[in-house]
Design a protein around this motif. Structure first.
Motif, PDB file in Angstrom:
ATOM      1  N   TYR A  63       0.627  -1.366  -0.049  1.00 58.55           N
ATOM      2  CA  TYR A  63       0.160   0.042   0.133  1.00 58.55           C
ATOM      3  C   TYR A  63       0.896   1.338   0.148  1.00 58.55           C
ATOM      4  O   TYR A  63       1.860   1.242   0.519  1.00 58.55           O
ATOM      5  N   PHE A  64       0.459   2.223  -0.832  1.00 58.04           N
ATOM      6  CA  PHE A  64       1.096   3.299  -0.982  1.00 58.04           C
ATOM      7  C   PHE A  64       0.270   4.420  -0.257  1.00 58.04           C
ATOM      8  O   PHE A  64      -0.859   4.540  -0.377  1.00 58.04           O
ATOM      9  N   TYR A  65       0.903   5.401   0.564  1.00 55.90           N
ATOM     10  CA  TYR A  65       0.495   6.513   1.191  1.00 55.90           C
ATOM     11  C   TYR A  65       1.283   7.710   1.366  1.00 55.90           C
ATOM     12  O   TYR A  65       2.473   7.608   0.904  1.00 55.90           O
ATOM     13  N   PRO A  66       0.782   8.810   1.090  1.00 56.53           N
ATOM     14  CA  PRO A  66       1.396  10.192   1.044  1.00 56.53           C
ATOM     15  C   PRO A  66       2.474  10.565   1.902  1.00 56.53           C
ATOM     16  O   PRO A  66       3.420  10.867   1.826  1.00 56.53           O
ATOM     17  N   LYS A  67       2.258  10.352   3.339  1.00 55.49           N
ATOM     18  CA  LYS A  67       2.975  10.752   4.494  1.00 55.49           C
ATOM     19  C   LYS A  67       2.960  10.204   5.796  1.00 55.49           C
ATOM     20  O   LYS A  67       2.002  10.102   6.283  1.00 55.49           O
ATOM     21  N   ASP A  68       4.172   9.814   6.357  1.00 53.79           N
ATOM     22  CA  ASP A  68       4.130   9.278   7.885  1.00 53.79           C
ATOM     23  C   ASP A  68       3.531  10.484   8.834  1.00 53.79           C
ATOM     24  O   ASP A  68       3.636  11.554   8.420  1.00 53.79           O
ATOM     25  N   ASN A  69       2.887   9.893   9.671  1.00 46.81           N
ATOM     26  CA  ASN A  69       2.583  10.709  10.941  1.00 46.81           C
ATOM     27  C   ASN A  69       1.233  11.884  10.391  1.00 46.81           C
ATOM     28  O   ASN A  69       1.453  12.911  11.174  1.00 46.81           O
ATOM     29  N   THR A  70       0.688  11.556   9.478  1.00 47.80           N
ATOM     30  CA  THR A  70      -0.362  12.471   9.010  1.00 47.80           C
ATOM     31  C   THR A  70      -1.777  11.877   9.539  1.00 47.80           C
ATOM     32  O   THR A  70      -1.406  10.683   9.508  1.00 47.80           O
ATOM     33  N   PRO A  71      -2.811  12.345   9.638  1.00 51.85           N
ATOM     34  CA  PRO A  71      -3.747  11.711  10.179  1.00 51.85           C
ATOM     35  C   PRO A  71      -4.553  10.640   9.182  1.00 51.85           C
ATOM     36  O   PRO A  71      -4.653   9.440  10.040  1.00 51.85           O
ATOM     37  N   GLY A  72      -4.637  10.687   7.973  1.00 47.46           N
ATOM     38  CA  GLY A  72      -5.320   9.854   7.329  1.00 47.46           C
ATOM     39  C   GLY A  72      -4.355   8.622   7.094  1.00 47.46           C
ATOM     40  O   GLY A  72      -4.690   7.367   7.260  1.00 47.46           O
ATOM     41  N   CYS A  73      -2.922   8.830   6.883  1.00 47.04           N
ATOM     42  CA  CYS A  73      -1.901   7.949   6.792  1.00 47.04           C
ATOM     43  C   CYS A  73      -1.705   6.855   8.223  1.00 47.04           C
ATOM     44  O   CYS A  73      -1.617   5.930   7.918  1.00 47.04           O
ATOM     45  N   THR A  74      -1.895   7.474   9.301  1.00 47.05           N
ATOM     46  CA  THR A  74      -1.986   7.083  10.487  1.00 47.05           C
ATOM     47  C   THR A  74      -2.936   6.116  10.711  1.00 47.05           C
ATOM     48  O   THR A  74      -2.797   5.086  11.062  1.00 47.05           O
ATOM     49  N   THR A  75      -4.030   6.793  10.440  1.00 44.52           N
ATOM     50  CA  THR A  75      -5.218   5.660  10.622  1.00 44.52           C
ATOM     51  C   THR A  75      -5.279   4.619   9.651  1.00 44.52           C
ATOM     52  O   THR A  75      -5.553   3.325  10.147  1.00 44.52           O
ATOM     53  N   GLU A  76      -4.833   4.589   8.484  1.00 43.87           N
ATOM     54  CA  GLU A  76      -4.445   3.440   7.384  1.00 43.87           C
ATOM     55  C   GLU A  76      -3.724   2.287   8.180  1.00 43.87           C
ATOM     56  O   GLU A  76      -3.653   1.286   8.157  1.00 43.87           O
ATOM     57  N   ALA A  77      -2.511   2.866   8.865  1.00 47.65           N
ATOM     58  CA  ALA A  77      -1.436   2.209   9.330  1.00 47.65           C
ATOM     59  C   ALA A  77      -1.975   1.420  10.297  1.00 47.65           C
ATOM     60  O   ALA A  77      -1.501   0.436  10.590  1.00 47.65           O
ATOM     61  N   GLY A 135       2.138  14.255  -5.975  1.00 47.51           N
ATOM     62  CA  GLY A 135       2.191  13.303  -4.673  1.00 47.51           C
ATOM     63  C   GLY A 135       1.666  12.062  -4.966  1.00 47.51           C
ATOM     64  O   GLY A 135       1.188  11.824  -5.871  1.00 47.51           O
ATOM     65  N   ILE A 136       1.937  11.242  -3.826  1.00 47.10           N
ATOM     66  CA  ILE A 136       1.294   9.915  -3.948  1.00 47.10           C
ATOM     67  C   ILE A 136       0.029   9.678  -3.761  1.00 47.10           C
ATOM     68  O   ILE A 136      -0.666  10.338  -2.861  1.00 47.10           O
ATOM     69  N   GLU A 137      -0.712   9.117  -4.732  1.00 45.08           N
ATOM     70  CA  GLU A 137      -2.261   8.702  -4.736  1.00 45.08           C
ATOM     71  C   GLU A 137      -2.423   7.585  -3.783  1.00 45.08           C
ATOM     72  O   GLU A 137      -1.752   6.467  -4.083  1.00 45.08           O
ATOM     73  N   ARG A 138      -3.144   7.605  -2.816  1.00 43.98           N
ATOM     74  CA  ARG A 138      -3.411   6.884  -1.749  1.00 43.98           C
ATOM     75  C   ARG A 138      -3.735   5.387  -2.641  1.00 43.98           C
ATOM     76  O   ARG A 138      -4.985   5.322  -3.135  1.00 43.98           O
ATOM     77  N   SER A 139      -3.135   4.161  -2.722  1.00 42.92           N
ATOM     78  CA  SER A 139      -3.273   3.216  -3.658  1.00 42.92           C
ATOM     79  C   SER A 139      -2.770   1.710  -2.883  1.00 42.92           C
ATOM     80  O   SER A 139      -1.851   1.637  -2.051  1.00 42.92           O
ATOM     81  N   THR A 140      -3.409   0.706  -3.104  1.00 45.56           N
ATOM     82  CA  THR A 140      -3.193  -0.515  -2.707  1.00 45.56           C
ATOM     83  C   THR A 140      -3.287  -1.525  -3.700  1.00 45.56           C
ATOM     84  O   THR A 140      -4.204  -1.768  -4.501  1.00 45.56           O
ATOM     85  N   PHE A 141      -2.271  -2.392  -3.543  1.00 52.02           N
ATOM     86  CA  PHE A 141      -2.030  -3.480  -4.587  1.00 52.02           C
ATOM     87  C   PHE A 141      -1.740  -4.897  -3.931  1.00 52.02           C
ATOM     88  O   PHE A 141      -0.976  -4.927  -2.999  1.00 52.02           O
ATOM     89  N   VAL A 142      -2.510  -5.955  -4.377  1.00 46.41           N
ATOM     90  CA  VAL A 142      -2.152  -7.353  -4.052  1.00 46.41           C
ATOM     91  C   VAL A 142      -1.669  -8.129  -4.912  1.00 46.41           C
ATOM     92  O   VAL A 142      -1.779  -8.231  -6.609  1.00 46.41           O
TER      93      VAL A 142
END
Length: 154
Positions: free
Chosen positions: A34-48, A116-123
């Motif tokens: 999974y690709f995410y924009p930035k460490d320690n930001t609200p959406g990325c923290t929730t996703e992690a 920037g990175i578009e939040r995306s997930t690959f399997v």
């Protein structure tokens, strides 16, 4: 070249927490990348946190989770320590992995166009083939959706 659904993903290596990441070394396992924009930001923290909470369920389905952003390994180490993330994070500062998966996009931030990175997930399945992708991901419920898909592969 970017990856394509139902095609084998070319092998790649990248700097990651816990040592060098190498796709070929994961043969026989399913990879959730999974690709995410930035460490320690609200959406990325929730996703992690959501992926972390399901880590054992993914492991039971023979899957490994790996996160990717352009942050440094030092930033990733801090993020992992702070959020108790049980999986590796790739530091893709030169955007090689981002380009391979085609996740770099122009986005509007406060009225300005920024790349920037578009939040995306690959399997990627146990044979190294891309079997599912989600682009422009909304965080709520996403990790559960990915887990359900991975479990359906079994």
């Amino acid at each position: 070249m970017t990856v394509a659904l139902n095609k084998k993903v070319p092998n790649f290596s990248a700097a990651a927490t816990g040592g060098e990441f190498n796709l070929a070394a994961l043969a026989g396992k399913t990879l959730v990348l999974y690709f995410y924009p930035k460490d320690n930001t609200p959406g990325c923290t929730t996703e992690a946190q959501q992926f972390s909470a399901l880590n054992n369920d993914f492991a039971n389905a023979n899957a490994i989770i790996v996160g990717v952003s352009r942050d440094s390994l030092k930033s990733h180490d801090n993020f992992i320590a702070k959020q108790q993330i049980p999986y590796s994070l790739i530091s893709d500062h030169d955007e090689t992995v981002c380009e391979l998966f085609g996740v770099m996009k122009l986005k509007n931030m406060y009225g300005k166009q920024v790349r920037g990175i578009e939040r995306s997930t690959f399997v990627i399945d146990a044979q190294g083939k891309l079997v599912q992708e989600w682009r422009g991901v909304k965080v709520p419920g996403h990790a559960d959706e990915v887990l359900a898909f991975v479990q359906s592969l079994g």
